[in-house]
Scaffold this motif. Sequence first.
Motif, PDB file in Angstrom:
ATOM      1  N   ARG A 278       0.806  -1.221   0.000  1.00 13.68           N
ATOM      2  CA  ARG A 278       0.000   0.000   0.000  1.00 13.68           C
ATOM      3  C   ARG A 278       0.847   1.283   0.000  1.00 13.68           C
ATOM      4  O   ARG A 278       0.456   2.293  -0.574  1.00 13.68           O
ATOM      5  N   ARG A 279       1.990   1.262   0.646  1.00 13.13           N
ATOM      6  CA  ARG A 279       2.823   2.470   0.737  1.00 13.13           C
ATOM      7  C   ARG A 279       3.766   2.617  -0.455  1.00 13.13           C
ATOM      8  O   ARG A 279       4.398   3.654  -0.618  1.00 13.13           O
ATOM      9  N   GLY A 280       3.909   1.578  -1.231  1.00 11.14           N
ATOM     10  CA  GLY A 280       4.860   1.629  -2.328  1.00 11.14           C
ATOM     11  C   GLY A 280       6.259   1.355  -1.821  1.00 11.14           C
ATOM     12  O   GLY A 280       6.494   1.226  -0.618  1.00 11.14           O
ATOM     13  N   GLU A 281       7.193   1.287  -2.760  1.00  7.98           N
ATOM     14  CA  GLU A 281       8.571   0.928  -2.399  1.00  7.98           C
ATOM     15  C   GLU A 281       9.502   2.076  -2.771  1.00  7.98           C
ATOM     16  O   GLU A 281       9.353   2.676  -3.833  1.00  7.98           O
ATOM     17  N   VAL A 282      10.470   2.362  -1.889  1.00  3.16           N
ATOM     18  CA  VAL A 282      11.452   3.415  -2.196  1.00  3.16           C
ATOM     19  C   VAL A 282      12.842   2.787  -2.273  1.00  3.16           C
ATOM     20  O   VAL A 282      13.047   1.645  -1.861  1.00  3.16           O
ATOM     21  N   ALA A 283      13.787   3.565  -2.775  1.00  3.80           N
ATOM     22  CA  ALA A 283      15.149   3.040  -2.960  1.00  3.80           C
ATOM     23  C   ALA A 283      15.852   2.881  -1.610  1.00  3.80           C
ATOM     24  O   ALA A 283      15.573   3.616  -0.662  1.00  3.80           O
ATOM     25  N   THR A 284      16.772   1.951  -1.542  1.00  2.19           N
ATOM     26  CA  THR A 284      17.589   1.784  -0.341  1.00  2.19           C
ATOM     27  C   THR A 284      18.619   2.920  -0.269  1.00  2.19           C
ATOM     28  O   THR A 284      18.892   3.585  -1.277  1.00  2.19           O
ATOM     29  N   ALA A 285      19.203   3.088   0.923  1.00  2.66           N
ATOM     30  CA  ALA A 285      20.238   4.120   1.078  1.00  2.66           C
ATOM     31  C   ALA A 285      21.395   3.853   0.123  1.00  2.66           C
ATOM     32  O   ALA A 285      21.987   4.787  -0.443  1.00  2.66           O
ATOM     33  N   ALA A 286      21.702   2.586  -0.077  1.00  2.48           N
ATOM     34  CA  ALA A 286      22.824   2.243  -0.962  1.00  2.48           C
ATOM     35  C   ALA A 286      22.516   2.673  -2.401  1.00  2.48           C
ATOM     36  O   ALA A 286      23.383   3.227  -3.097  1.00  2.48           O
ATOM     37  N   GLU A 287      21.266   2.440  -2.838  1.00  2.00           N
ATOM     38  CA  GLU A 287      20.931   2.849  -4.217  1.00  2.00           C
ATOM     39  C   GLU A 287      20.966   4.374  -4.349  1.00  2.00           C
ATOM     40  O   GLU A 287      21.482   4.908  -5.336  1.00  2.00           O
ATOM     41  N   VAL A 288      20.454   5.077  -3.342  1.00  2.00           N
ATOM     42  CA  VAL A 288      20.457   6.553  -3.400  1.00  2.00           C
ATOM     43  C   VAL A 288      21.892   7.078  -3.427  1.00  2.00           C
ATOM     44  O   VAL A 288      22.208   8.030  -4.143  1.00  2.00           O
ATOM     45  N   ALA A 289      22.777   6.399  -2.663  1.00  2.00           N
ATOM     46  CA  ALA A 289      24.174   6.846  -2.631  1.00  2.00           C
ATOM     47  C   ALA A 289      24.819   6.708  -4.006  1.00  2.00           C
ATOM     48  O   ALA A 289      25.605   7.564  -4.429  1.00  2.00           O
ATOM     49  N   SER A 290      24.450   5.648  -4.731  1.00  2.00           N
ATOM     50  CA  SER A 290      25.097   5.454  -6.029  1.00  2.00           C
ATOM     51  C   SER A 290      24.321   6.151  -7.154  1.00  2.00           C
ATOM     52  O   SER A 290      24.867   6.389  -8.230  1.00  2.00           O
ATOM     53  N   ASN A 291      23.050   6.488  -6.919  1.00  2.00           N
ATOM     54  CA  ASN A 291      22.245   7.137  -7.953  1.00  2.00           C
ATOM     55  C   ASN A 291      21.294   8.143  -7.293  1.00  2.00           C
ATOM     56  O   ASN A 291      20.173   7.789  -6.917  1.00  2.00           O
ATOM     57  N   PRO A 292      21.705   9.399  -7.146  1.00  2.00           N
ATOM     58  CA  PRO A 292      20.901  10.399  -6.433  1.00  2.00           C
ATOM     59  C   PRO A 292      19.488  10.568  -7.011  1.00  2.00           C
ATOM     60  O   PRO A 292      18.557  10.941  -6.290  1.00  2.00           O
ATOM     61  N   ARG A 293      19.280  10.281  -8.302  1.00  2.00           N
ATOM     62  CA  ARG A 293      17.934  10.368  -8.894  1.00  2.00           C
ATOM     63  C   ARG A 293      16.937   9.471  -8.170  1.00  2.00           C
ATOM     64  O   ARG A 293      15.735   9.705  -8.182  1.00  2.00           O
ATOM     65  N   ALA A 294      17.468   8.404  -7.545  1.00  2.00           N
ATOM     66  CA  ALA A 294      16.586   7.422  -6.900  1.00  2.00           C
ATOM     67  C   ALA A 294      15.970   7.975  -5.610  1.00  2.00           C
ATOM     68  O   ALA A 294      15.015   7.402  -5.087  1.00  2.00           O
ATOM     69  N   ARG A 295      16.512   9.112  -5.121  1.00  2.00           N
ATOM     70  CA  ARG A 295      16.075   9.619  -3.814  1.00  2.00           C
ATOM     71  C   ARG A 295      14.567   9.847  -3.760  1.00  2.00           C
ATOM     72  O   ARG A 295      13.912   9.532  -2.784  1.00  2.00           O
ATOM     73  N   SER A 296      14.008  10.411  -4.829  1.00  2.00           N
ATOM     74  CA  SER A 296      12.584  10.744  -4.784  1.00  2.00           C
ATOM     75  C   SER A 296      11.721   9.711  -5.512  1.00  2.00           C
ATOM     76  O   SER A 296      10.527   9.930  -5.703  1.00  2.00           O
ATOM     77  N   ALA A 297      12.310   8.588  -5.902  1.00  2.00           N
ATOM     78  CA  ALA A 297      11.535   7.590  -6.655  1.00  2.00           C
ATOM     79  C   ALA A 297      10.654   6.754  -5.725  1.00  2.00           C
ATOM     80  O   ALA A 297      11.061   6.408  -4.617  1.00  2.00           O
ATOM     81  N   ARG A 298       9.444   6.462  -6.178  1.00  2.00           N
ATOM     82  CA  ARG A 298       8.559   5.561  -5.423  1.00  2.00           C
ATOM     83  C   ARG A 298       7.863   4.627  -6.410  1.00  2.00           C
ATOM     84  O   ARG A 298       7.264   5.079  -7.385  1.00  2.00           O
ATOM     85  N   LEU A 299       7.983   3.345  -6.156  1.00  2.00           N
ATOM     86  CA  LEU A 299       7.349   2.337  -7.023  1.00  2.00           C
ATOM     87  C   LEU A 299       6.011   1.931  -6.423  1.00  2.00           C
ATOM     88  O   LEU A 299       5.939   1.513  -5.265  1.00  2.00           O
ATOM     89  N   ARG A 300       4.951   2.064  -7.202  1.00  2.00           N
ATOM     90  CA  ARG A 300       3.626   1.588  -6.770  1.00  2.00           C
ATOM     91  C   ARG A 300       3.171   0.518  -7.751  1.00  2.00           C
ATOM     92  O   ARG A 300       3.338   0.672  -8.962  1.00  2.00           O
ATOM     93  N   VAL A 301       2.614  -0.555  -7.207  1.00  3.18           N
ATOM     94  CA  VAL A 301       2.185  -1.673  -8.058  1.00  3.18           C
ATOM     95  C   VAL A 301       0.711  -1.975  -7.794  1.00  3.18           C
ATOM     96  O   VAL A 301       0.284  -2.065  -6.643  1.00  3.18           O
ATOM     97  N   LEU A 302      -0.029  -2.115  -8.872  1.00  2.00           N
ATOM     98  CA  LEU A 302      -1.429  -2.536  -8.810  1.00  2.00           C
ATOM     99  C   LEU A 302      -1.506  -3.886  -9.498  1.00  2.00           C
ATOM    100  O   LEU A 302      -0.928  -4.058 -10.574  1.00  2.00           O
ATOM    101  N   THR A 303      -2.190  -4.863  -8.890  1.00  2.00           N
ATOM    102  CA  THR A 303      -2.312  -6.154  -9.573  1.00  2.00           C
ATOM    103  C   THR A 303      -3.780  -6.438  -9.879  1.00  2.00           C
ATOM    104  O   THR A 303      -4.665  -6.058  -9.106  1.00  2.00           O
ATOM    105  N   ARG A 304      -4.012  -7.053 -10.994  1.00  2.00           N
ATOM    106  CA  ARG A 304      -5.373  -7.470 -11.336  1.00  2.00           C
ATOM    107  C   ARG A 304      -5.614  -8.788 -10.616  1.00  2.00           C
ATOM    108  O   ARG A 304      -4.804  -9.723 -10.713  1.00  2.00           O
ATOM    109  N   ALA A 305      -6.727  -8.877  -9.874  1.00  2.00           N
ATOM    110  CA  ALA A 305      -7.002 -10.066  -9.077  1.00  2.00           C
ATOM    111  C   ALA A 305      -7.168 -11.277  -9.984  1.00  2.00           C
ATOM    112  O   ALA A 305      -7.554 -11.165 -11.152  1.00  2.00           O
ATOM    113  N   SER A 306      -6.867 -12.425  -9.417  1.00  2.00           N
ATOM    114  CA  SER A 306      -7.071 -13.671 -10.138  1.00  2.00           C
ATOM    115  C   SER A 306      -8.541 -13.827 -10.491  1.00  2.00           C
ATOM    116  O   SER A 306      -9.421 -13.421  -9.732  1.00  2.00           O
TER     117      SER A 306
END
Length: 340
Positions: A278-306
Amino acid sequence: MPYAHATVLCQATAAAVAAGVRAVALEAAGGQTATDVLVVDATLGGGGHSEAILRATADAPHVHVLGIDRDPAAIEAASQRLLGFGPRFSAVHGCFSELPSLTGGRPVAAVLADLGVSSPQFDQPERGFSFRGDGPLDMRMDPSQGPTAADKLASVRLEDLADVLFEYGDIRRSIGTARIVLDEFQKGATTAGKLADRLAARLDRSRSLHPATHVFQALRIWVNDEIGQLESLLAAVPALLVPGGAFAVITFHSGEDRLVKHTFAELARGQHFDLPNRRGEVATAAEVASNPRARSARLRVLTRASANVGPSPAKSKKWRVKNDNDDEELEENQRKLDTI
Ligand SMILES: C[S@@+](CC[C@H](N)C(=O)[O-])C[C@H]1O[C@@H](n2cnc3c(N)ncnc32)[C@H](O)[C@@H]1O
């Protein structure tokens, strides 16, 4: 020049898409057979996500990834990069608002959208996205069509520009800022670097960000109609997803994230869609350290029910989204419902 773009949230996104593909394969119904599973990368860019998805589904040669991008340079670079995957990958130039026609209306197992601009677009001064270079105020993701930022600034009304700055740049004193932007543009600040320098001289410098940052973000979103594009995508994809399928969106600023979050929450209140996180996923500190663009990224996933499983008990409870300030309440309510 090589097309260098560091893909954000790559593993999590490829895993979400691959899970959708696996779920689709397990479905008895759904209109797709094991010889025809379509995944759409709606923002192909340098092809980083597409490559990760093709690798994550390497055991399923019937999975085809179609990449869409409105930037011809991205289509060319990603097509070169993914040549080795042969007929499992193809690319098409266009806007993702046209996704239903670009896919011929075919049902899809998964759609991914990694929003915003790519590093090559941003880093090339002649594209005009960055105030660190001094290119023309262009800012079009597709340089072959539509008005540039300079074209739009030449004809916009003060109040309309203020709305753009407020809506897309979160700029509070938007009328004053719009007046400064137009004043400097009309006095000859018609390149990215010159406009940025003039804004730096006249806007509040107390924050750590360059004073032009939010103005440039707002102009870019306006020039490319990014919110209109996203609205069309969010409206089209749910109807194309087959049971078990996944829709993954990576956002980079609050306006687009709010839109995705509320659209997904609304859909998940019905019986046909779920939100695995429900909250979505954000980058780890390690990813942000190697790629500053990832700092504000948020992944949200919607799935179609079976197609074979009924709705969860929580889905029968009704509650309402009143406005954006209710986000926390909305999530708290949902958490309570989820534990019933
Ligand atoms: C952040 S980059 C994607 C990077 C890609 N995921 C990768 O790993 O290399 C976003 C890309 O989406 C494209 N894009 C943005 N909005 C689009 C739209 N409405 N329709 C099609 N392409 C779009 C941009 O041109 C850019 O190439």
